[in-house]
Write a protein that holds these residues in place. Structure first.
Motif, short mmCIF file in Angstrom:
data_model
loop_
_atom_site.label_atom_id
_atom_site.label_comp_id
_atom_site.label_asym_id
_atom_site.label_seq_id
_atom_site.Cartn_x
_atom_site.Cartn_y
_atom_site.Cartn_z
N ILE A 225 9.28 3.27 3.49
CA ILE A 225 9.72 3.47 2.10
C ILE A 225 10.94 2.60 1.80
O ILE A 225 11.02 1.95 0.75
CB ILE A 225 10.03 4.96 1.85
N ASP A 226 11.88 2.54 2.75
CA ASP A 226 13.07 1.71 2.56
C ASP A 226 12.73 0.22 2.56
O ASP A 226 13.36 -0.58 1.86
CB ASP A 226 14.10 2.01 3.65
N ASP A 227 11.74 -0.15 3.33
CA ASP A 227 11.37 -1.57 3.45
C ASP A 227 10.66 -2.10 2.19
O ASP A 227 10.94 -3.21 1.74
CB ASP A 227 10.45 -1.79 4.65
N ILE A 228 9.74 -1.31 1.65
CA ILE A 228 8.89 -1.84 0.57
C ILE A 228 9.01 -1.07 -0.74
O ILE A 228 8.34 -1.40 -1.70
CB ILE A 228 7.41 -1.89 1.01
N ASN A 229 9.82 -0.05 -0.81
CA ASN A 229 10.10 0.86 -1.94
C ASN A 229 9.05 1.97 -2.00
O ASN A 229 7.94 1.84 -1.49
CB ASN A 229 10.31 0.13 -3.27
N ILE A 230 9.42 3.04 -2.65
CA ILE A 230 8.60 4.26 -2.63
C ILE A 230 7.26 4.06 -3.35
O ILE A 230 6.23 4.59 -2.90
CB ILE A 230 9.37 5.46 -3.24
N PHE A 231 7.25 3.29 -4.43
CA PHE A 231 5.99 3.11 -5.15
C PHE A 231 4.98 2.33 -4.30
O PHE A 231 3.80 2.70 -4.22
CB PHE A 231 6.24 2.40 -6.47
N GLU A 232 5.44 1.26 -3.65
CA GLU A 232 4.54 0.48 -2.81
C GLU A 232 4.11 1.28 -1.59
O GLU A 232 2.96 1.18 -1.14
CB GLU A 232 5.22 -0.83 -2.39
N ALA A 233 5.02 2.08 -1.04
CA ALA A 233 4.66 2.92 0.11
C ALA A 233 3.63 3.97 -0.29
O ALA A 233 2.73 4.30 0.49
CB ALA A 233 5.91 3.59 0.68
N THR A 234 3.77 4.50 -1.50
CA THR A 234 2.80 5.47 -2.01
C THR A 234 1.42 4.83 -2.12
O THR A 234 0.41 5.39 -1.67
CB THR A 234 3.24 6.01 -3.38
N LYS A 235 1.36 3.65 -2.72
CA LYS A 235 0.08 2.96 -2.87
C LYS A 235 -0.52 2.60 -1.50
O LYS A 235 -1.73 2.71 -1.30
CB LYS A 235 0.25 1.72 -3.73
N ARG A 236 0.35 2.20 -0.55
CA ARG A 236 -0.16 1.87 0.77
C ARG A 236 -0.77 3.10 1.44
O ARG A 236 -1.83 3.02 2.05
CB ARG A 236 0.96 1.32 1.65
N SER A 237 -0.10 4.24 1.32
CA SER A 237 -0.63 5.46 1.94
C SER A 237 -1.95 5.87 1.29
O SER A 237 -2.87 6.34 1.97
CB SER A 237 0.40 6.61 1.86
N MET A 238 -2.07 5.67 -0.02
CA MET A 238 -3.32 5.99 -0.72
C MET A 238 -4.46 5.09 -0.24
O MET A 238 -5.57 5.57 0.03
CB MET A 238 -3.13 5.84 -2.23
N ARG A 239 -4.17 3.81 -0.12
CA ARG A 239 -5.22 2.88 0.34
C ARG A 239 -5.65 3.21 1.78
O ARG A 239 -6.83 3.14 2.11
CB ARG A 239 -4.71 1.44 0.25
N LEU A 240 -4.68 3.54 2.62
CA LEU A 240 -5.00 3.90 4.00
C LEU A 240 -5.88 5.15 4.05
O LEU A 240 -6.85 5.21 4.82
CB LEU A 240 -3.73 4.14 4.80
N ALA A 241 -5.54 6.14 3.23
CA ALA A 241 -6.33 7.38 3.21
C ALA A 241 -7.76 7.08 2.78
O ALA A 241 -8.72 7.62 3.36
CB ALA A 241 -5.68 8.40 2.28
N LEU A 242 -7.94 6.25 1.76
CA LEU A 242 -9.29 5.89 1.32
C LEU A 242 -10.04 5.13 2.41
O LEU A 242 -11.21 5.40 2.68
CB LEU A 242 -9.22 5.04 0.05
N ASP A 243 -9.36 4.19 3.06
CA ASP A 243 -10.01 3.37 4.09
C ASP A 243 -10.44 4.21 5.29
O ASP A 243 -11.39 3.85 5.99
CB ASP A 243 -9.06 2.26 4.56
#
Length: 255
Positions: free
Chosen positions: A138-156
């Motif tokens: 979250i600190d590296d890429i910001n909370i919004f990008e981390a949220t989207k990354r977690s969503m994509r991972l869950a779908l994958d």
């Protein structure tokens, strides 16, 4: 009616009540019988309300199936706002005839309801997946990008690929499937609501585990959100390895 109050209570609790019996009970002058009947009718109205709510929340899933989609995934996250801990996303594909009265946005349910529904959803889902992005990401890429990354991972990570995705609030571009993002989706779609419960219960469990290491922050109560007690603990003890250093209140405590 010759039945005792206790016997009538047992009959009403069984749920197998004939109209003729209800009419008899309405004509029974005993105060105890009338009190039981009033509670029974209130419970019946509550169930009817839950039935109506559930059917309303099936709208997008029903429309999707009418359009030929078989595997409709609901997607939601938990933990965008807290000062500490991970952001967690969940994706879930429910079977066509899934039914769970009372299913709603996880924030509308109490802890006991969420925990009960969590196990029911996992047991009955065609497929589900939960993805976690910790505070360092979250600190590296910001909370919004981390949220989207977690969503994509869950779908994958769903073991059955969806052919349509319903998402709470967040627009995910370049998905390989058609999708629909909607505000307050966890109150409009049973699939999104189910995902919200999987995400929140998972995250709450992680925060309770972190609480065991750092009880002074009361993570078991605030789940990492910036409550008064949490902010006071930050001033007194500084930050933990689980705090989001990029968030303003934590930055102040880290100086």
């Amino acid at each position: 009616m010759s039945a005792t109050i206790t016997e009538i209570k047992t009959i009403l609790a069984s749920g197998e009540v004939k109209d003729t019996l209800l009419q008899e009970l309405k004509n029974d002058n005993r105060k105890g019988v009338q009190a039981l009947l009033k509670r029974y009718e209130a419970k019946l109205q509550h169930v009817l309300l839950l039935e109506k709510q559930f059917q309303t929340m099936c709208h997008f899933e029903n429309e999707g199936r009418k359009n030929g989609y078989m595997y409709i995934a609901g997607m939601d996250e938990a933990g965008r706002g807290p000062l500490a801990g991970p952001v967690v996303a969940a994706a879930v594909i429910l079977p066509p005839h899934f039914k769970l009265l009372g299913l709603n946005d996880s924030k509308q349910l109490n802890e006991a309801q969420r925990n009960e529904f969590f196990h029911i959803i996992k047991d009955q889902a065609i497929s589900y997946s939960i993805a976690v992005q910790d505070n360092s990401i979250i600190d590296d890429i910001n909370i919004f990008e981390a949220t989207k990354r977690s969503m994509r991972l869950a779908l994958d990570e769903l073991h059955i690929a969806p052919d349509y995705v319903l998402i709470d609030a967040v627009n995910l571009d370049r998905l390989p499937w058609p999708s629909k993002a909607m505000t307050k989706g966890d109150q409009k779609s049973i699939s999104i609501a189910a995902a919200s419960i999987l995400a929140k219960v998972t995250r709450d469990t992680l925060m309770q585990e972190i609480h065991e290491q750092y009880p002074m922050y009361q993570f078991n109560r605030n789940m990492g959100y910036g409550t008064k007690a949490h902010l006071e603990a930050l001033k007194t003890y500084g930050i933990t390895p689980y705090h989001r250093k990029s968030f303003a209140p934590v930055k102040g405590a880290n100086q």
